[in-house]
Design a protein around this motif. Structure first.
Motif, short mmCIF file in Angstrom:
data_model
loop_
_atom_site.label_atom_id
_atom_site.label_comp_id
_atom_site.label_asym_id
_atom_site.label_seq_id
_atom_site.Cartn_x
_atom_site.Cartn_y
_atom_site.Cartn_z
N SER A 1 0.83 -0.90 0.61
CA SER A 1 -0.14 -0.13 -0.34
C SER A 1 1.10 1.17 0.08
N GLY A 2 1.61 1.14 0.65
CA GLY A 2 2.76 2.10 0.93
C GLY A 2 3.79 2.67 -0.42
N MET A 3 3.61 1.68 -1.38
CA MET A 3 4.43 1.93 -2.59
C MET A 3 3.00 1.97 -3.90
N TYR A 4 1.68 1.84 -3.18
CA TYR A 4 0.91 2.10 -4.36
C TYR A 4 1.04 4.01 -4.34
N PHE A 5 0.47 4.41 -2.69
CA PHE A 5 0.60 5.29 -2.71
C PHE A 5 1.57 6.22 -2.68
N LEU A 6 2.81 5.74 -3.09
CA LEU A 6 3.69 7.35 -3.29
C LEU A 6 3.84 7.10 -5.03
N THR A 7 3.03 6.14 -5.70
CA THR A 7 2.91 5.84 -6.76
C THR A 7 1.89 7.10 -6.95
N ALA A 8 0.98 6.70 -6.34
CA ALA A 8 0.14 7.80 -6.78
C ALA A 8 0.27 9.11 -6.85
N ILE A 9 0.56 9.72 -5.44
CA ILE A 9 0.84 11.05 -5.40
C ILE A 9 2.00 11.09 -6.57
N ILE A 10 3.24 11.06 -6.71
CA ILE A 10 3.99 11.50 -7.83
C ILE A 10 3.24 10.97 -8.92
N ILE A 11 2.56 10.36 -9.36
CA ILE A 11 1.86 10.59 -10.38
C ILE A 11 0.53 11.74 -10.43
N GLU A 12 0.17 11.93 -9.68
CA GLU A 12 -1.29 13.18 -9.49
C GLU A 12 -0.26 14.00 -9.40
N ARG A 13 1.14 14.59 -8.43
CA ARG A 13 1.62 15.82 -8.96
C ARG A 13 1.73 16.07 -10.21
N CYS A 14 2.92 15.17 -10.75
CA CYS A 14 3.29 15.48 -12.32
C CYS A 14 2.14 15.56 -13.28
N LEU B 1 3.95 -5.65 -10.54
CA LEU B 1 3.00 -4.83 -9.97
C LEU B 1 4.08 -3.47 -9.86
N SER B 2 5.06 -4.35 -9.41
CA SER B 2 6.20 -3.49 -8.69
C SER B 2 7.97 -3.33 -9.46
N ILE B 3 8.05 -3.82 -10.45
CA ILE B 3 8.92 -3.40 -11.08
C ILE B 3 8.59 -3.29 -12.35
N PHE B 4 7.70 -3.47 -12.78
CA PHE B 4 7.09 -3.33 -14.61
C PHE B 4 6.38 -2.37 -14.40
N ILE B 5 5.17 -1.86 -13.22
CA ILE B 5 4.95 -0.96 -13.01
C ILE B 5 4.43 0.21 -12.21
N CYS B 6 4.88 0.00 -11.43
CA CYS B 6 5.27 1.50 -10.81
C CYS B 6 6.37 1.66 -10.08
N LEU B 7 7.52 1.04 -10.64
CA LEU B 7 8.91 1.86 -11.07
C LEU B 7 9.02 2.55 -12.02
N PRO B 8 8.41 2.27 -13.12
CA PRO B 8 8.44 3.35 -14.58
C PRO B 8 8.12 4.09 -14.31
N LEU B 9 6.97 4.22 -13.47
CA LEU B 9 6.00 4.98 -13.20
C LEU B 9 6.58 6.28 -12.34
N MET B 10 6.61 5.61 -11.10
CA MET B 10 7.54 6.61 -10.20
C MET B 10 9.19 7.20 -10.62
N ILE B 11 9.94 6.55 -11.36
CA ILE B 11 10.49 7.15 -12.88
C ILE B 11 10.87 8.48 -13.21
N LEU B 12 9.73 7.77 -13.96
CA LEU B 12 9.71 8.94 -15.30
C LEU B 12 8.83 10.37 -14.67
N SER B 13 7.95 10.01 -13.52
CA SER B 13 7.08 10.75 -12.57
C SER B 13 8.73 12.05 -12.14
N SER B 14 9.12 11.37 -11.37
CA SER B 14 10.09 12.45 -10.80
C SER B 14 11.25 12.80 -11.57
N PHE B 15 11.35 12.49 -12.23
CA PHE B 15 11.96 13.67 -13.57
C PHE B 15 11.53 14.67 -14.26
N THR B 16 10.17 14.33 -14.65
CA THR B 16 9.47 15.53 -14.78
C THR B 16 9.52 16.31 -13.70
#
Length: 321
Positions: free
Chosen positions: A119-132, A194-209
């Motif tokens: 859940s913590g991983m998904y919350f982090l992914t969601a917040i950085i995507i929404e911020r992006c 879910l962790s390596i191929f979905i959440c991780l790329p979304l986190m990295i892409l949004s972080s760079f943005t």
């Protein structure tokens, strides 16, 4: 993660250890469990303070809702990680390692631990995507974003994390994990994807943005603190937790052959997950104190500065223009 493989019965089977190194291994793992438990207790204090102020005192915005749920997930993770370490210490050096109901109790601990981790991983992914998205499409977000989106997303992400944890721990038991049954293989592939191929790329892409956005913003003024908090939290999670998800999958493929590697990975994964959850509240305090002028240094003011909706005001100005 595949922590159900490391059931408490494994610690008692001396065949898994080299006879000459078994005492040293037990000592090392006991020290690792004690350090992890101490880190969890230390992190609980910071997360309780953050949760109290964000939930009861500081006005909420669409981003602080995610942070509240992320902090709740960290509290769960630290609490049950500490209990897991206590059980493991009892198993390693305690007088009653095989207490009645130990297997069921251990499975329950693992379910809640994995629930909080996922859940913590998904919350982090969601917040950085929404911020992006808010940075890239401010007018659309201001005019069309549902006001209850954050709450709805958090509920869905809790359900997703709970479902993933239950599936992993109930359908992929210790025996199934060891035998690499088809069902267990499907479960491991699901969690890995879910962790390596979905959440991780979304986190990295949004972080760079957001990093690009920070570089643009800082030409005229300080970047919003929320940007720094979100990016730092994601970086801590990626560096501390994601690598062990990858290593667990390698272990399932039996590329880690010895029990020393397995147990070492088990304790290291819990230790780094606890470290990630412990660092977040202190990072909030640190970022909240950045660029202060003559404002107060109280906990309330520090956290309020860290999560104030300054970006929302900027978006409203853009929309008005």
């Amino acid at each position: 993660m595949a922590s159900n493989y490391t059931n408490t019965t494994h610690f008692n089977d001396t065949n898994y250890f080299d006879g000459s190194h078994a005492p040293d291994s037990v000592i090392h793992y006991t020290i690792a469990a004690a350090v992890a438990m101490g880190l969890c207790l230390f992190g609980l204090v910071g997360n309780i303070i953050v949760f109290w102020y964000l939930f009861f005192r500081i006005p909420r915005n669409k981003y602080s809702v995610y942070i509240i749920n992320l902090t709740a997930a960290d509290l769960l993770l630290l609490t049950f990680a500490a209990i897991l370490m206590m059980v493991n210490i009892n198993t390693l050096v305690g007088s009653n390692p095989d207490f009645e109901g130990s297997a069921g109790f251990y499975t329950f601990l693992e379910i809640i631990y994995d629930l909080s981790l996922y859940s913590g991983m998904y919350f982090l992914t969601a917040i950085i995507i929404e911020r992006c998205i808010s940075e890239l499409f401010p007018i659309w977000c201001h005019n069309y974003r549902p006001k209850t989106l954050s709450v709805t997303m958090c509920i869905c992400l809790w359900i997703l994390g709970c479902s993933e944890s239950l599936i992993e721990n109930l359908l992929c038991t210790q025996e199934d994990f060891s035998n690499q049954t088809p069902v267990c293989t499907a479960v491991e592939i699901m969690t890995f994807t879910l962790s390596i191929f979905i959440c991780l790329p979304l986190m990295i892409l949004s972080s760079f943005t957001l990093l690009i956005a920070i570089m643009w913003i800082t030409r005229n003024r300080y970047p919003p603190r929320l940007y720094i908090i979100v990016i730092a939290a994601v970086c801590i999670f990626i560096l501390s937790v994601i690598p062990f998800n990858f290593l667990w999958f390698l272990m399932y493929l039996r590329l880690l052959s010895s029990i020393q590697d397995t147990l070492g990975l088990y304790f290291a994964s819990i230790l780094t997950a606890a470290l990630s959850s412990t660092c977040k509240p202190f990072m909030y305090f640190f970022v909240g104190r950045l660029w202060k002028q003559k404002s107060s240094n109280s906990i309330y003011d520090t956290l309020h500065r860290a999560f104030e909706a300054e970006d929302d005001e900027k978006e409203e100005i853009k929309c008005e223009k």
